[in-house]
Design a protein around this motif. Structure first.
Motif, mmCIF file in Angstrom:
data_model
loop_
_atom_site.group_PDB
_atom_site.id
_atom_site.type_symbol
_atom_site.label_atom_id
_atom_site.label_comp_id
_atom_site.label_asym_id
_atom_site.label_seq_id
_atom_site.Cartn_x
_atom_site.Cartn_y
_atom_site.Cartn_z
ATOM 1 N N PHE A 8 0.835 -1.201 0.000
ATOM 2 C CA PHE A 8 0.000 0.000 0.000
ATOM 3 C C PHE A 8 0.869 1.251 0.000
ATOM 4 O O PHE A 8 0.595 2.209 -0.709
ATOM 5 N N TRP A 9 1.932 1.245 0.798
ATOM 6 C CA TRP A 9 2.798 2.435 0.866
ATOM 7 C C TRP A 9 3.828 2.442 -0.248
ATOM 8 O O TRP A 9 3.932 3.400 -0.985
ATOM 9 N N PHE A 10 4.610 1.336 -0.341
ATOM 10 C CA PHE A 10 5.676 1.290 -1.343
ATOM 11 C C PHE A 10 5.650 -0.057 -2.050
ATOM 12 O O PHE A 10 5.281 -1.066 -1.457
ATOM 13 N N THR A 11 6.022 -0.054 -3.328
ATOM 14 C CA THR A 11 6.149 -1.336 -4.021
ATOM 15 C C THR A 11 7.512 -1.941 -3.705
ATOM 16 O O THR A 11 8.380 -1.289 -3.130
ATOM 17 N N LEU A 12 7.678 -3.196 -4.116
ATOM 18 C CA LEU A 12 8.898 -3.924 -3.748
ATOM 19 C C LEU A 12 10.152 -3.294 -4.330
ATOM 20 O O LEU A 12 11.230 -3.401 -3.755
ATOM 21 N N ASP A 13 10.022 -2.623 -5.491
ATOM 22 C CA ASP A 13 11.227 -2.061 -6.107
ATOM 23 C C ASP A 13 11.645 -0.733 -5.474
ATOM 24 O O ASP A 13 12.673 -0.183 -5.823
ATOM 25 N N SER A 14 10.833 -0.230 -4.538
ATOM 26 C CA SER A 14 11.209 1.021 -3.880
ATOM 27 C C SER A 14 12.192 0.719 -2.749
ATOM 28 O O SER A 14 12.040 -0.265 -2.030
ATOM 29 N N PRO A 15 13.208 1.565 -2.599
ATOM 30 C CA PRO A 15 14.180 1.317 -1.512
ATOM 31 C C PRO A 15 13.546 1.504 -0.138
ATOM 32 O O PRO A 15 14.150 1.115 0.864
ATOM 33 N N TYR A 16 12.361 2.092 -0.081
ATOM 34 C CA TYR A 16 11.739 2.362 1.218
ATOM 35 C C TYR A 16 10.773 1.263 1.620
ATOM 36 O O TYR A 16 10.099 1.349 2.625
ATOM 37 N N TYR A 17 10.655 0.197 0.793
ATOM 38 C CA TYR A 17 9.727 -0.870 1.092
ATOM 39 C C TYR A 17 10.108 -1.562 2.404
ATOM 40 O O TYR A 17 11.281 -1.820 2.661
ATOM 41 N N GLY A 18 9.109 -1.855 3.230
ATOM 42 C CA GLY A 18 9.328 -2.636 4.435
ATOM 43 C C GLY A 18 9.911 -1.851 5.603
ATOM 44 O O GLY A 18 10.174 -2.413 6.649
ATOM 45 N N LYS A 19 10.095 -0.533 5.415
ATOM 46 C CA LYS A 19 10.635 0.282 6.507
ATOM 47 C C LYS A 19 9.490 0.717 7.434
ATOM 48 O O LYS A 19 8.393 1.005 6.975
ATOM 49 N N SER A 20 9.805 0.774 8.711
ATOM 50 C CA SER A 20 8.776 1.206 9.660
ATOM 51 C C SER A 20 8.707 2.734 9.664
ATOM 52 O O SER A 20 9.565 3.416 9.108
ATOM 53 N N LEU A 21 7.662 3.266 10.308
ATOM 54 C CA LEU A 21 7.452 4.715 10.306
ATOM 55 C C LEU A 21 8.617 5.476 10.934
ATOM 56 O O LEU A 21 9.092 6.462 10.357
ATOM 57 N N PRO A 22 9.112 5.051 12.121
ATOM 58 C CA PRO A 22 10.264 5.781 12.689
ATOM 59 C C PRO A 22 11.483 5.746 11.780
ATOM 60 O O PRO A 22 12.178 6.750 11.614
ATOM 61 N N GLU A 23 11.699 4.599 11.132
ATOM 62 C CA GLU A 23 12.836 4.497 10.213
ATOM 63 C C GLU A 23 12.678 5.497 9.072
ATOM 64 O O GLU A 23 13.631 6.178 8.688
ATOM 65 N N LEU A 24 11.448 5.569 8.534
ATOM 66 C CA LEU A 24 11.182 6.486 7.421
ATOM 67 C C LEU A 24 11.404 7.919 7.859
ATOM 68 O O LEU A 24 11.983 8.728 7.137
ATOM 69 N N LEU A 25 10.932 8.230 9.078
ATOM 70 C CA LEU A 25 11.093 9.596 9.598
ATOM 71 C C LEU A 25 12.576 9.936 9.714
ATOM 72 O O LEU A 25 13.009 11.020 9.332
ATOM 73 N N ARG A 26 13.337 8.964 10.241
ATOM 74 C CA ARG A 26 14.765 9.205 10.409
ATOM 75 C C ARG A 26 15.426 9.426 9.043
ATOM 76 O O ARG A 26 16.220 10.335 8.863
ATOM 77 N N LEU A 27 15.022 8.574 8.073
ATOM 78 C CA LEU A 27 15.582 8.700 6.726
ATOM 79 C C LEU A 27 15.221 10.047 6.112
ATOM 80 O O LEU A 27 16.049 10.693 5.474
ATOM 81 N N ALA A 28 13.986 10.460 6.313
ATOM 82 C CA ALA A 28 13.516 11.707 5.712
ATOM 83 C C ALA A 28 14.330 12.882 6.242
ATOM 84 O O ALA A 28 14.565 13.859 5.531
ATOM 85 N N LEU A 29 14.728 12.790 7.521
ATOM 86 C CA LEU A 29 15.438 13.913 8.130
ATOM 87 C C LEU A 29 16.947 13.860 7.915
ATOM 88 O O LEU A 29 17.628 14.868 8.073
ATOM 89 N N SER A 30 17.439 12.665 7.544
ATOM 90 C CA SER A 30 18.907 12.561 7.446
ATOM 91 C C SER A 30 19.383 13.054 6.079
ATOM 92 O O SER A 30 18.620 13.073 5.107
ATOM 93 N N ASP A 31 20.672 13.444 6.023
ATOM 94 C CA ASP A 31 21.234 13.969 4.775
ATOM 95 C C ASP A 31 21.753 12.863 3.873
ATOM 96 O O ASP A 31 22.042 13.087 2.701
ATOM 97 N N GLU A 32 21.928 11.682 4.465
ATOM 98 C CA GLU A 32 22.463 10.556 3.710
ATOM 99 C C GLU A 32 21.439 10.123 2.673
ATOM 100 O O GLU A 32 20.360 9.643 3.033
ATOM 101 N N ARG A 33 21.749 10.281 1.410
ATOM 102 C CA ARG A 33 20.744 9.998 0.398
ATOM 103 C C ARG A 33 20.751 8.519 0.014
ATOM 104 O O ARG A 33 21.806 7.958 -0.288
ATOM 105 N N ILE A 34 19.539 7.907 0.022
ATOM 106 C CA ILE A 34 19.435 6.519 -0.429
ATOM 107 C C ILE A 34 19.511 6.480 -1.944
ATOM 108 O O ILE A 34 20.225 5.682 -2.534
ATOM 109 N N GLU A 35 18.746 7.377 -2.566
ATOM 110 C CA GLU A 35 18.870 7.529 -4.015
ATOM 111 C C GLU A 35 19.621 8.836 -4.233
ATOM 112 O O GLU A 35 19.143 9.891 -3.811
#
Lengths: 287, 447
Positions: B195-222
């Motif tokens: 529902f949130w992300f498809t399997l090919d998205s790097p954000y698939y399977g991440k929990s909400l706190p993880e996503l929040l942390r990723l959103a705020l961090s400067d380290e780019r996944i893509e």
């Protein structure tokens, strides 16, 4: 000496009033033009996402009715037969509307009485019944009908249930507004002689509000005829279903489509007139 | 002598009261009896007894299970031997090789699948063996000539339907289907996967706190975009749930209702004066316009939709125009009736200052009537949002189209459930919004 400060101009109510009016008129003018602009841009968006453009399609609007008329004219002798042929479907559509108005209305009465302050059987559950009615009202009939067609197969029953559910929500809200204005004295009288909730409602409230309920139910019946015709178009039986079939056959069967149009039009206008007359009568009895 | 004279009217009144009561009682029994008789007639006319034969309990089970859960399919194409694991068996939900769920173990053309509740399936290049606790092992082999099935003797097992070319085993929370070219297992899980992300998205399977942390961090996944943007795009352009397009469809539905309702109101406003007694310059114009309104209303929205979609093709504009035409009829009647029931005093006041007809309308009528009309129009706006869903299903625009497509696919019931929730929320929001605006308008008029 109570002189106004020199910096302020002397008071001039007429000029102030005129200025105010001008400003007001300017504001409403701006508001209106904003609104028209919004409407036009909305229309442009809708047009851009449409298969055919507005101006391109405009000359063609009359093509279909013209073709319909031409074919009907050509085979005018078949018209009585066609009308007779599709009459049972019309009866089915009307039956769907009538039964769903009836059952929806009965459910609506119960829901309305349960959710009217002062009359509710369980006062704490009033918000629950209200939310239930909101959801029933918000559910488009087509959704329920399509899901039920998948479960129960085609035919009039899914349409009937779908429209009845929606009617229960819509009528329930209107009925509870009526019931709110009911005189509570008969209810108190009945309560004082030991009548139960059902008796209080049946003998104390319903006789008061029955004319209004009937009036709303008749109005709903009109709406439900249209709804049942539309649901037929997506596969739920009645005249809408026949209409879709004749439309998919396309050219050559348009005289039959015309017969269905006529039946539907006459039925809607007739019920409209009849219910308007009855509603007027009810309103006059009341006053 | 005089006693009978006073008694007689009393007796007559008693008799009249008795008759009234008798009539009331007759009505009290007669009306419910009539209703019952009618319902009985419809019961048979609609063939309700035959409904039991026509309805499909399997469909109900599928619908219910699918609306709140999802299936993950493990499928082997027995001709190529390839095994694919995919959510809902959809190519867009296929797991890439390195990302398999932990209950599936694939080794070339063989696989071991844990179906839950102690049920284990083993696929070995074209044949499958399922161990069911308390029943035994079900073996099936798929060949192009047909399927061979070996069932354990006796015992209370799962429901099985079997023919020469098809085997379906209804396991507990899972299912096995074998055809001549395919072995398919699926297992139910709770929720709406992807529902949130498809399997090919790097954000698939991440929990909400993880996503929040990723959103705020400067380290780019893509590396080419910020994480926040990546998260949004992963969600918005989700290929399975199509959130972006669904949002557009909802907007389109409101758009249809908006254009139809307010366009009709703008067109009708001047016409209503011509159709109202006391304003109309000519009886003929009044009569003609009234009949036009009646015609527009009587020819149902359904017929307008059909006629217009022949000219303009499918899309939201066609739906908007269909609503517009029907509502011109409705508003024509409502507005002209409202004008006829108007309080004359204000107009007389304006007339006494020497105003002409146009000025009387502008200053004597419009301010008085505007709140009433706006309130009615807003009411219809809300109800047309619902109609736009239905008309959209016919003209192929808006959320109605998505809904009918999902229902007609007869398998995307989780999407059907999602769209229904969205439509209900949309209509309720419109309802409370128009109610709020109406209350403001009426209060403004009183003040």
């Amino acid at each position: 000496m109570a002189h106004p400060p020199a910096s302020l101009p002397p008071p001039n109510p007429a000029a102030d009033y005129l200025a105010l009016t001008h400003r007001r008129r300017l504001y409403s003018g701006i508001l209106l033009s904003c609104f028209v602009l919004l409407l036009v841009s909305a229309f442009n968006v809708a047009e851009s996402r449409n298969a055919g453009g507005f101006l391109a399609g405009l000359p063609r609007v009359l093509d279909f009715p013209a073709g319909l008329l031409a074919e009907t004219w050509e085979r005018l002798d078949r018209m009585p037969g066609n009308l007779l042929n599709y009459f049972p479907s019309l009866v089915e559509t009307l039956n769907i509307a009538a039964v769903s108005t009836l059952t929806g209305g009965l459910c609506g009465i119960v829901l309305a009485l349960l959710s009217t302050r002062g009359l509710a059987r369980w006062p704490r559950l009033v918000p629950l019944w209200r939310r239930l009615m909101d959801v029933l009202r918000a559910l488009p009939e087509i959704v329920v009908a399509l899901v039920l067609i998948f479960l129960l197969g085609g035919g009039p029953v899914p349409a009937m249930i779908a429209i009845a559910l929606h009617s229960a929500g819509a009528l329930g809200k209107l009925f509870s507004e009526v019931a709110e204005n009911a005189d509570l004295k008969p209810v108190e009288g009945l309560a004082s002689v030991g009548a139960g909730w059902l008796q209080r409602m049946w003998l104390g409230v319903l006789p008061q509000i029955a004319p209004n309920l009937l009036s709303y139910a008749l109005l709903r019946f009109e709406i439900n005829i249209r709804a049942s015709a539309i649901l037929g178009f997506v596969g739920a039986g009645g005249i809408g279903y026949d209409l879709r079939n004749t439309m998919t056959w396309g050219q050559g069967r348009f005289d039959q489509a015309a017969a269905i149009f006529i039946l539907l039009f006459v039925a809607i206008v007739a019920v409209d007139q009849l219910s308007a007359r009855y509603r007027n009568k009810i309103a006059h009895v009341e006053h | 002598m005089s006693a009978t004279a006073t008694l007689d009217p009393l007796a007559a009144r008693c008799a009249a009261a008795d008759r009234l009561f008798a009539r009331r009682r007759l009505l009290g029994i007669g009306i419910p009896a009539l209703i019952l008789a009618y319902l009985a007639y419809v019961f048979f006319a609609f063939d309700v007894p035959g409904l039991a034969a026509r309805m499909n309990p399997d469909n109900a089970r599928i619908l219910l299970a699918d609306s709140y859960s999802y299936k993950t399919h493990v499928t082997q194409d027995t001709r190529s031997g390839r095994i694919v694991v995919a959510v809902e068996g959809d190519a867009k939900g296929a797991y890439p090789p390195g990302m398999l769920p932990d209950w599936v173990d694939i080794d070339g053309r063989d696989a071991r699948v844990d179906l839950g509740n102690g049920q284990i399936a083993e696929i070995a290049d074209g044949s499958v063996a399922v161990t069911v606790p308390g029943f035994g092992e079900i073996r099936a082999e798929s060949t192009l000539r047909g399927i061979r099935v070996q069932l354990p003797e006796g015992g209370d097992g799962p429901r099985i339907s079997q023919s020469d070319t098809l085997l379906v085993v209804y396991l507990d929370g899972a299912r096995l289907t074998v055809t001549r070219t395919r072995i398919e297992l699926f297992r139910y899980f709770l929720g709406w996967e992807l529902f949130w992300f498809t399997l090919d998205s790097p954000y698939y399977g991440k929990s909400l706190p993880e996503l929040l942390r990723l959103a705020l961090s400067d380290e780019r996944i893509e590396p080419e975009k910020s994480n926040l943007r990546g998260i949004f795009e992963g969600f918005w352009y989700n290929r399975v749930w199509q959130h972006g397009e669904v949002a557009w469809a909802l907007f389109e539905t409101v758009l249809m209702a908006f254009i139809g309702t307010f366009g009709a109101a703008l067109i009708v406003l001047p016409l209503a004066f011509l159709a109202a007694r006391g304003f109309s310059p000519a009886r003929l114009a009044r009569f003609g316009l009234r009949r036009v309104f009646d015609f527009l209303r009587g020819v149902d929205g359904l017929i307008w939709t059909i006629v217009l979609s022949r000219a303009f093709g499918p899309g939201p504009m066609t739906g908007a125009l269909a609503i517009l035409l029907t509502e011109i009829g409705t508003f024509g009647k409502l507005f002209s009736e409202a004008l006829e029931n108007l309080d004359e005093k204000q107009q007389e006041g304006v007339r006494s200052t020497g105003a002409n007809a146009l000025q009387r309308c502008r200053f004597g009528v419009i301010p008085q009537i505007m709140p009433v009309l706006m309130s009615q129009v807003l009411y219809y706006f809300e109800s047309n949002t619902r109609s736009a869903t239905i008309i959209g299903a016919i003209v192929g625009g808006g959320i109605g189209m998505f809904l009918t497509q999902a229902i007609n696919s007869q398998k995307d019931w989780e999407k059907v459930a999602y769209y229904i929730v969205l439509v209900v929320i949309l209509v309720m929001v419109m309802d409370s919004f128009s109610g709020w605006l109406r209350r403001k308008l009426i209060r403004g008029a009183d003040a």
